[in-house]
Design a protein around this motif. Structure first.
Motif, PDB file in Angstrom:
ATOM      1  N   VAL A 178       6.036 -10.572   2.786  1.00  0.00           N
ATOM      2  CA  VAL A 178       6.516 -10.004   3.837  1.00  0.00           C
ATOM      3  C   VAL A 178       6.303  -8.431   3.421  1.00  0.00           C
ATOM      4  CG1 VAL A 178       8.810  -9.065   4.758  1.00  0.00           C
ATOM      5  CG2 VAL A 178       8.223 -11.344   4.683  1.00  0.00           C
ATOM      6  N   LEU A 179       6.513  -8.122   1.927  1.00  0.00           N
ATOM      7  CA  LEU A 179       6.305  -6.758   1.520  1.00  0.00           C
ATOM      8  C   LEU A 179       4.823  -6.410   1.308  1.00  0.00           C
ATOM      9  CD1 LEU A 179       8.599  -6.796  -1.810  1.00  0.00           C
ATOM     10  CD2 LEU A 179       8.876  -5.724   0.401  1.00  0.00           C
ATOM     11  N   GLU A 180       3.869  -7.203   1.176  1.00  0.00           N
ATOM     12  CA  GLU A 180       2.668  -7.051   1.382  1.00  0.00           C
ATOM     13  C   GLU A 180       2.081  -6.688   2.880  1.00  0.00           C
ATOM     14  OE1 GLU A 180       0.261 -10.090  -0.724  1.00  0.00           O
ATOM     15  OE2 GLU A 180       0.520  -8.963  -2.427  1.00  0.00           O
ATOM     16  N   ALA A 181       2.742  -7.675   3.748  1.00  0.00           N
ATOM     17  CA  ALA A 181       2.133  -7.272   5.276  1.00  0.00           C
ATOM     18  C   ALA A 181       2.730  -5.945   5.715  1.00  0.00           C
ATOM     19  CB  ALA A 181       3.144  -8.448   5.971  1.00  0.00           C
ATOM     20  N   ALA A 182       3.993  -5.742   5.244  1.00  0.00           N
ATOM     21  CA  ALA A 182       4.490  -4.416   5.826  1.00  0.00           C
ATOM     22  C   ALA A 182       3.632  -3.360   5.106  1.00  0.00           C
ATOM     23  CB  ALA A 182       5.950  -4.140   5.160  1.00  0.00           C
ATOM     24  N   LEU A 183       3.340  -3.193   3.662  1.00  0.00           N
ATOM     25  CA  LEU A 183       2.511  -2.094   3.240  1.00  0.00           C
ATOM     26  C   LEU A 183       1.062  -2.086   3.950  1.00  0.00           C
ATOM     27  CD1 LEU A 183       3.332  -0.089   0.987  1.00  0.00           C
ATOM     28  CD2 LEU A 183       5.098  -1.832   1.479  1.00  0.00           C
ATOM     29  N   SER A 184       0.567  -3.324   4.163  1.00  0.00           N
ATOM     30  CA  SER A 184      -1.025  -3.274   4.571  1.00  0.00           C
ATOM     31  C   SER A 184      -0.670  -2.687   6.118  1.00  0.00           C
ATOM     32  CB  SER A 184      -1.119  -5.050   4.714  1.00  0.00           C
ATOM     33  OG  SER A 184      -2.489  -4.885   5.309  1.00  0.00           O
ATOM     34  N   SER A 185       0.252  -3.129   6.665  1.00  0.00           N
ATOM     35  CA  SER A 185       0.420  -2.360   8.196  1.00  0.00           C
ATOM     36  C   SER A 185       0.558  -0.989   8.059  1.00  0.00           C
ATOM     37  CB  SER A 185       1.697  -3.086   8.937  1.00  0.00           C
ATOM     38  OG  SER A 185       1.799  -2.611  10.090  1.00  0.00           O
ATOM     39  N   ALA A 186       1.406  -0.453   7.334  1.00  0.00           N
ATOM     40  CA  ALA A 186       1.574   1.127   6.965  1.00  0.00           C
ATOM     41  C   ALA A 186       0.428   1.489   6.594  1.00  0.00           C
ATOM     42  CB  ALA A 186       2.699   1.300   6.109  1.00  0.00           C
ATOM     43  N   ALA A 187      -0.461   0.823   5.659  1.00  0.00           N
ATOM     44  CA  ALA A 187      -1.559   1.508   5.181  1.00  0.00           C
ATOM     45  C   ALA A 187      -2.709   1.665   6.409  1.00  0.00           C
ATOM     46  CB  ALA A 187      -2.319   0.534   3.934  1.00  0.00           C
ATOM     47  N   GLY A 188      -2.669   0.695   7.306  1.00  0.00           N
ATOM     48  CA  GLY A 188      -3.468   0.355   8.503  1.00  0.00           C
ATOM     49  C   GLY A 188      -3.230   1.574   9.376  1.00  0.00           C
ATOM     50  N   ASP A 189      -2.058   1.837   9.578  1.00  0.00           N
ATOM     51  CA  ASP A 189      -1.475   3.115  10.577  1.00  0.00           C
ATOM     52  C   ASP A 189      -1.176   4.359   9.868  1.00  0.00           C
ATOM     53  OD1 ASP A 189      -1.722   1.063  12.792  1.00  0.00           O
ATOM     54  OD2 ASP A 189      -0.029   0.343  12.471  1.00  0.00           O
ATOM     55  N   TYR A 190      -1.886   4.346   8.805  1.00  0.00           N
ATOM     56  CA  TYR A 190      -1.481   5.573   7.948  1.00  0.00           C
ATOM     57  C   TYR A 190      -1.526   6.940   8.747  1.00  0.00           C
ATOM     58  CZ  TYR A 190      -2.353   9.105   4.140  1.00  0.00           C
ATOM     59  OH  TYR A 190      -2.253  10.069   3.390  1.00  0.00           O
ATOM     60  N   ASN A 191      -2.613   7.259   9.336  1.00  0.00           N
ATOM     61  CA  ASN A 191      -2.445   8.594  10.333  1.00  0.00           C
ATOM     62  C   ASN A 191      -1.483   8.522  11.146  1.00  0.00           C
ATOM     63  OD1 ASN A 191      -4.616   9.463   8.888  1.00  0.00           O
ATOM     64  ND2 ASN A 191      -6.128   8.544  10.211  1.00  0.00           N
TER      65      ASN A 191
END
Length: 123
Positions: free
Chosen positions: A13-26
């Motif tokens: 869950v933490l990795e999915a949340a951070l991966s999503s945040a990194a993907g939507d960084y801008n």
């Protein structure tokens, strides 16, 4: 399918949340600058995260002295890592691993009292 290992579930869950945040960084950067991101934005996520933590406590893989506000602050720390690195790389996984090690009761030392309740404000 449900993962029976609470630590692995929490990691995913933490990795999915951070991966999503990194993907939507801008997008996150723009939303943050516009004041759209508030403490309430992730309420459902944190309710689910707390359930995972409770499972982890019950299984003895998450320290007992973790409080709900700790989760919000930990996620804020993890997301803030993204602002310090190339969002297209997965260097943030190192910090997820470090945090998860800190949540483990295996080598835990007593924590100071929890901080005052989380202030609700725009991030």
């Amino acid at each position: 399918m449900t993962d029976e290992d609470p630590r692995r579930g929490l990691t995913l869950v933490l990795e999915a949340a951070l991966s999503s945040a990194a993907g939507d960084y801008n997008v996150l950067t723009a939303a943050r600058a516009a004041g759209v991101l508030t403490a309430q934005t992730g309420d459902q996520f944190f309710v689910a995260l707390e359930r995972l933590v409770e499972r982890g406590r019950g299984a003895g893989v998450v320290r007992d002295d973790l409080v709900p506000d700790d989760l919000r602050r930990i996620m804020a720390m993890l997301v803030s890592v993204l602002w310090t690195m190339d969002p297209d790389e997965d260097g943030w996984k190192r910090y997820v691993a470090l945090v998860l090690d800190g949540l483990s009761p295996a080598a835990a030392t007593p924590l100071p009292h929890p901080a005052p309740a989380l202030r609700r404000r725009t991030l």
